[in-house]
Scaffold this active site. Structure first.
Site, mmCIF file in Angstrom:
data_model
loop_
_atom_site.group_PDB
_atom_site.id
_atom_site.type_symbol
_atom_site.label_atom_id
_atom_site.label_comp_id
_atom_site.label_asym_id
_atom_site.label_seq_id
_atom_site.Cartn_x
_atom_site.Cartn_y
_atom_site.Cartn_z
ATOM 1 N N ASP A 276 0.815 -1.217 0.000
ATOM 2 C CA ASP A 276 0.000 0.000 0.000
ATOM 3 C C ASP A 276 0.843 1.259 0.000
ATOM 4 O O ASP A 276 2.065 1.204 0.140
ATOM 5 C CB ASP A 276 -0.957 -0.014 1.217
ATOM 6 C CG ASP A 276 -0.250 -0.429 2.507
ATOM 7 O OD1 ASP A 276 0.983 -0.346 2.577
ATOM 8 O OD2 ASP A 276 -0.952 -0.840 3.448
ATOM 9 N N ASN B 29 -7.256 -3.614 14.300
ATOM 10 C CA ASN B 29 -8.620 -3.958 13.851
ATOM 11 C C ASN B 29 -8.594 -5.084 12.822
ATOM 12 O O ASN B 29 -9.602 -5.356 12.187
ATOM 13 C CB ASN B 29 -9.307 -2.711 13.266
ATOM 14 C CG ASN B 29 -8.548 -2.136 12.075
ATOM 15 O OD1 ASN B 29 -7.547 -2.705 11.634
ATOM 16 N ND2 ASN B 29 -9.021 -1.017 11.559
ATOM 17 N N HIS C 66 -6.761 -5.120 10.080
ATOM 18 C CA HIS C 66 -6.482 -4.749 8.684
ATOM 19 C C HIS C 66 -5.186 -5.397 8.214
ATOM 20 O O HIS C 66 -4.243 -5.572 8.970
ATOM 21 C CB HIS C 66 -6.508 -3.228 8.457
ATOM 22 C CG HIS C 66 -5.330 -2.463 8.929
ATOM 23 N ND1 HIS C 66 -5.366 -1.115 9.193
ATOM 24 C CD2 HIS C 66 -4.057 -2.832 9.196
ATOM 25 C CE1 HIS C 66 -4.187 -0.704 9.585
ATOM 26 N NE2 HIS C 66 -3.370 -1.721 9.598
ATOM 27 N N GLU D 86 -9.454 -2.137 5.606
ATOM 28 C CA GLU D 86 -10.067 -1.880 6.902
ATOM 29 C C GLU D 86 -11.352 -2.700 7.052
ATOM 30 O O GLU D 86 -11.913 -3.161 6.054
ATOM 31 C CB GLU D 86 -10.407 -0.384 7.016
ATOM 32 C CG GLU D 86 -9.221 0.559 6.826
ATOM 33 C CD GLU D 86 -8.318 0.661 8.048
ATOM 34 O OE1 GLU D 86 -8.286 -0.276 8.870
ATOM 35 O OE2 GLU D 86 -7.633 1.691 8.178
HETATM 36 P P1 PGA Z 1 2.705 -2.066 12.879
HETATM 37 O O1 PGA Z 1 1.541 -1.910 11.811
HETATM 38 O O2 PGA Z 1 3.638 -3.113 12.352
HETATM 39 O O3 PGA Z 1 3.333 -0.700 12.923
HETATM 40 O O4 PGA Z 1 2.058 -2.479 14.157
HETATM 41 C C1 PGA Z 1 0.896 -3.029 11.343
HETATM 42 C C2 PGA Z 1 -0.197 -2.610 10.409
HETATM 43 O O5 PGA Z 1 -0.912 -1.648 10.708
HETATM 44 O O6 PGA Z 1 -0.359 -3.260 9.376
#
Ligand code: PGA
Length: 251
Positions: A67, A136, A138, A143
């Site tokens: 992304d 959450n 994602h 999302e």
């Molecule tokens: P993080 O993010 O590795 O910074 O916890 C994970 C994500 O949001 O995909």
């Protein structure tokens, strides 16, 4: 699903890097699907160490990323393009032209997402897709929703994601509100999936991912339907799975 328990972040990063390195060794012209966020940073550091030892060669490897924020130039130090150069690409012998991310500076969302999806297809698909996971559930920026998106698309970020990512910006107000992300279909088409997670705050979502109902309300739960998923976690992130389903854990 294979769930690998590691002692801590360092061990987790080493294990995840070994799994990625194995793909680079067995398919030197393979396609790596990469991820940003804080969790993969250690994985990239360890992968660079393996490269420095001369064990892997990136000269014919292609990469794509999950992304990118929309409305941000590649040169912006908050862009995921910048992150990938900083944390991996500039440290190994990958050809810059063999790396691709959605172009967040392209305002034509439909055009950019179609270009990106076609590019992944033209590369022959993704050999291994690295994933972090949001609180959450994602994966990429998919999302919670009432459906699983099949392809790369433009999304509005959840407030929980904006708040979680605010730590990288001057304030939450500076976090972009939209992003281009691979769809769940794009991710599920990867031949292998490697998910990394660290810390207690990921324990509940990992449990739901592995054993909860498969639902677009928890996008990561779809991984239960993928035939080759490895989750590498530390003791804290895997604590709830260990407590409820110890038989699922390999060491
Ligand atoms: P993080 O993010 O590795 O910074 O916890 C994970 C994500 O949001 O995909």
């Amino acid at each position: 699903m294979k769930i690998i328990l590691t002692k801590n972040y360092e061990e987790l990063s080493k294990k995840a890097a070994e799994i990625l390195a194995e793909v680079v060794k067995t398919k030197p012209n393979g396609v790596l699907g990469l991820a940003t966020g804080s969790t993969p940073i250690g994985t990239y550091k360890e992968l660079i160490e393996i490269y420095k030892k001369g064990e892997i060669d990136f000269s014919n490897i292609n990469t794509v990323n999950l992304d990118e924020y929309r409305g941000i130039e590649k040169s912006n130090d908050q862009s995921y393009d910048y992150f990938m150069n900083d944390n991996l690409f500039s440290h190994v012998n990958i050809k810059k032209e063999n790396t691709d991310l959605p172009d967040g500076s392209n305002p034509d969302a439909d055009g950019e997402c179609a270009r990106y999806e076609a590019k992944i297809e033209s590369l022959g698909g993704i050999d291994i897709q690295l994933l972090g996971i949001g609180h959450n559930g994602h994966i990429g920026f998919n999302e919670p929703a009432d459906h699983f998106a099949p392809k790369t698309h433009c999304v509005k970020l959840d407030q929980i994601t904006i708040d979680a990512n605010a730590r990288f910006f001057a304030s939450a107000a500076d976090v972009p509100k939209e992003a281009y992300t691979m769809g769940i279909g794009t991710i599920m088409s990867a031949k292998k999936v490697l998910l990394v997670a660290t810390g207690e705050d990921k324990a509940e979502i990992l449990l739901q991912t592995v054993k909860g109902t498969v639902t677009p309300a928890v996008q990561s739960s779809i991984l239960q339907f993928h035939h080759d998923v490895t989750i590498v976690g530390d003791e804290k992130s895997l604590s709830k799975i260990m407590a409820e389903y110890p038989e699922l854990i390999s060491k």
